[in-house]
Design a protein around this motif. Structure first.
Motif, PDB file in Angstrom:
ATOM      1  N   LEU A 266      40.575  50.995  35.083  1.00  0.00           N
ATOM      2  CA  LEU A 266      40.512  50.281  33.758  1.00  0.00           C
ATOM      3  C   LEU A 266      40.402  48.631  34.011  1.00  0.00           C
ATOM      4  O   LEU A 266      39.777  48.026  33.150  1.00  0.00           O
ATOM      5  CB  LEU A 266      41.712  50.499  33.027  1.00  0.00           C
ATOM      6  N   MET A 267      40.870  48.017  35.003  1.00  0.00           N
ATOM      7  CA  MET A 267      41.226  46.638  35.157  1.00  0.00           C
ATOM      8  C   MET A 267      39.963  45.968  35.014  1.00  0.00           C
ATOM      9  O   MET A 267      39.877  44.969  34.136  1.00  0.00           O
ATOM     10  CB  MET A 267      41.939  46.219  36.412  1.00  0.00           C
ATOM     11  N   PRO A 268      38.895  46.369  35.811  1.00  0.00           N
ATOM     12  CA  PRO A 268      37.747  45.578  35.625  1.00  0.00           C
ATOM     13  C   PRO A 268      36.962  45.528  34.205  1.00  0.00           C
ATOM     14  O   PRO A 268      36.238  44.721  33.825  1.00  0.00           O
ATOM     15  CB  PRO A 268      36.780  46.271  36.677  1.00  0.00           C
ATOM     16  N   LEU A 269      37.274  46.725  33.661  1.00  0.00           N
ATOM     17  CA  LEU A 269      36.818  46.952  32.249  1.00  0.00           C
ATOM     18  C   LEU A 269      37.277  46.168  31.361  1.00  0.00           C
ATOM     19  O   LEU A 269      36.835  45.598  30.162  1.00  0.00           O
ATOM     20  CB  LEU A 269      36.710  48.460  31.852  1.00  0.00           C
ATOM     21  N   LEU A 270      38.483  45.802  31.466  1.00  0.00           N
ATOM     22  CA  LEU A 270      39.396  45.033  30.294  1.00  0.00           C
ATOM     23  C   LEU A 270      39.368  43.522  30.830  1.00  0.00           C
ATOM     24  O   LEU A 270      39.794  42.669  30.239  1.00  0.00           O
ATOM     25  CB  LEU A 270      40.803  45.313  30.805  1.00  0.00           C
ATOM     26  N   LYS A 271      38.356  43.266  32.037  1.00  0.00           N
ATOM     27  CA  LYS A 271      38.457  41.906  32.440  1.00  0.00           C
ATOM     28  C   LYS A 271      39.791  41.155  32.819  1.00  0.00           C
ATOM     29  O   LYS A 271      39.943  40.076  32.240  1.00  0.00           O
ATOM     30  CB  LYS A 271      37.435  41.216  31.597  1.00  0.00           C
ATOM     31  N   VAL A 272      40.513  41.965  33.150  1.00  0.00           N
ATOM     32  CA  VAL A 272      41.959  41.408  33.558  1.00  0.00           C
ATOM     33  C   VAL A 272      42.048  39.978  34.530  1.00  0.00           C
ATOM     34  O   VAL A 272      42.385  39.195  34.179  1.00  0.00           O
ATOM     35  CB  VAL A 272      43.013  42.231  34.142  1.00  0.00           C
ATOM     36  N   GLU A 273      41.230  40.133  35.631  1.00  0.00           N
ATOM     37  CA  GLU A 273      40.728  38.855  36.112  1.00  0.00           C
ATOM     38  C   GLU A 273      40.386  37.859  35.473  1.00  0.00           C
ATOM     39  O   GLU A 273      41.050  36.583  35.485  1.00  0.00           O
ATOM     40  CB  GLU A 273      40.037  39.556  37.551  1.00  0.00           C
ATOM     41  N   GLU A 274      39.317  38.119  34.629  1.00  0.00           N
ATOM     42  CA  GLU A 274      38.827  36.875  33.914  1.00  0.00           C
ATOM     43  C   GLU A 274      39.679  36.388  32.877  1.00  0.00           C
ATOM     44  O   GLU A 274      39.961  35.126  32.719  1.00  0.00           O
ATOM     45  CB  GLU A 274      37.539  37.318  33.171  1.00  0.00           C
TER      46      GLU A 274
END
Length: 278
Positions: A49-57
């Motif tokens: 889910l992390m990449p979909l939520l764009k947590v890094e961005e």
């Protein structure tokens, strides 16, 4: 300076990518899961889910705001110091940002529900929703604020009118306080006093600073005060401004009344209790 800022941002971005890549998602140890498999499933779902939520961005955007502020605050530091500080900051703080998400979802959803949510977010519609969520959230917050203010204004307006009608049931009690000498203790504990006669109210604070108002009774229990002149620095910008005052409770026997006031120019509401001295 621009060249250095770009270099520092590159260092931070490289360090952030390293941390994101090497951080292991740990779901909460609380009793959210009935089996170990559910816990493993949740950890996998959140990782996907992390990449979909764009947590890094999202975290990178915060870092992008923080770094220039820190550089401005501590511009004496050399490039070599910043080369060390920025990666250290990312290593220290980035995992907590990811961990927040890892602990938030198990509190609200089962691993089965998380699987369904993840499956939806991977669809075109789900990706579109994710892309619009933040914009929609802030739009909702803005609407709620203006909508709530409108509801509050309605209540205050109708409440004031109801209060005015209630007070007018005993107009003679209000008229008792039209003229005379008065005193009131302010919220800060200081005392003010004034005399009121006909259309003039002359006020004096504890430092003997005077303010003169023009008073206009709109009915027996409601009036406006217009600042004519004042020795108070805080009131000088409001020369000519009006204060709306509504008597909200009267006690002729004890020579006191309560009031509510509003200064439209300053959007300032106040209330208090006044005692008639003579």
């Amino acid at each position: 300076m621009l060249h250095l800022c770009c270099f520092y941002f590159f260092c931070f971005n490289a360090a952030a990518q390293h941390v994101w890549r090497d951080t292991t998602i740990k779901v909460s140890e609380a009793d959210f899961f009935q089996t170990e498999q559910e816990k493993k499933d949740m950890a996998q779902y959140i990782t996907e889910l992390m990449p979909l939520l764009k947590v890094e961005e999202r975290a990178d955007a915060v870092y992008g705001e923080i770094i220039p502020l820190a550089q401005k605050e501590m511009d004496e530091l050399s490039k070599e110091v910043w080369d060390t500080l920025i990666p250290a900051m990312v290593r220290e703080t980035a995992p907590a940002f990811q961990q927040f998400y890892a602990e938030m979802y198990p509190k609200e959803f089962t691993s089965k529900e998380m699987g369904e949510i993840l499956a939806f977010y991977k669809t075109d519609t789900g990706k579109k929703l994710l892309g619009k969520q933040e914009e929609m959230f802030f739009g909702l917050m803005s609407f709620k604020q203006s909508w709530g203010q409108g509801a509050l204004n309605f209540l205050v307006d109708k409440g004031n009118k109801a209060l005015e009608q209630h007070m007018l049931k005993k107009p003679e009690d209000c008229k008792f306080f039209h003229d005379g000498s008065f005193e009131m203790k302010q919220e800060n504990g200081s005392q003010i006093s004034w005399t009121r006669k006909d259309t003039i109210q002359t006020e004096q604070d504890s430092l003997n600073r005077r303010t003169t108002y023009i008073i206009n009774w709109q009915n027996e229990c409601k009036y406006t005060l217009t600042v004519k002149e004042s020795e108070l620095p805080a009131l000088k910008p409001y020369i000519g401004a009006k204060m709306e005052v509504q008597l909200s409770e009267t006690d002729v026997k004890n020579k006191t009344y309560k009031f509510r006031s509003f200064i439209p120019a300053a959007n300032y509401h106040s209330r208090g209790e006044v005692r008639k001295k003579d």
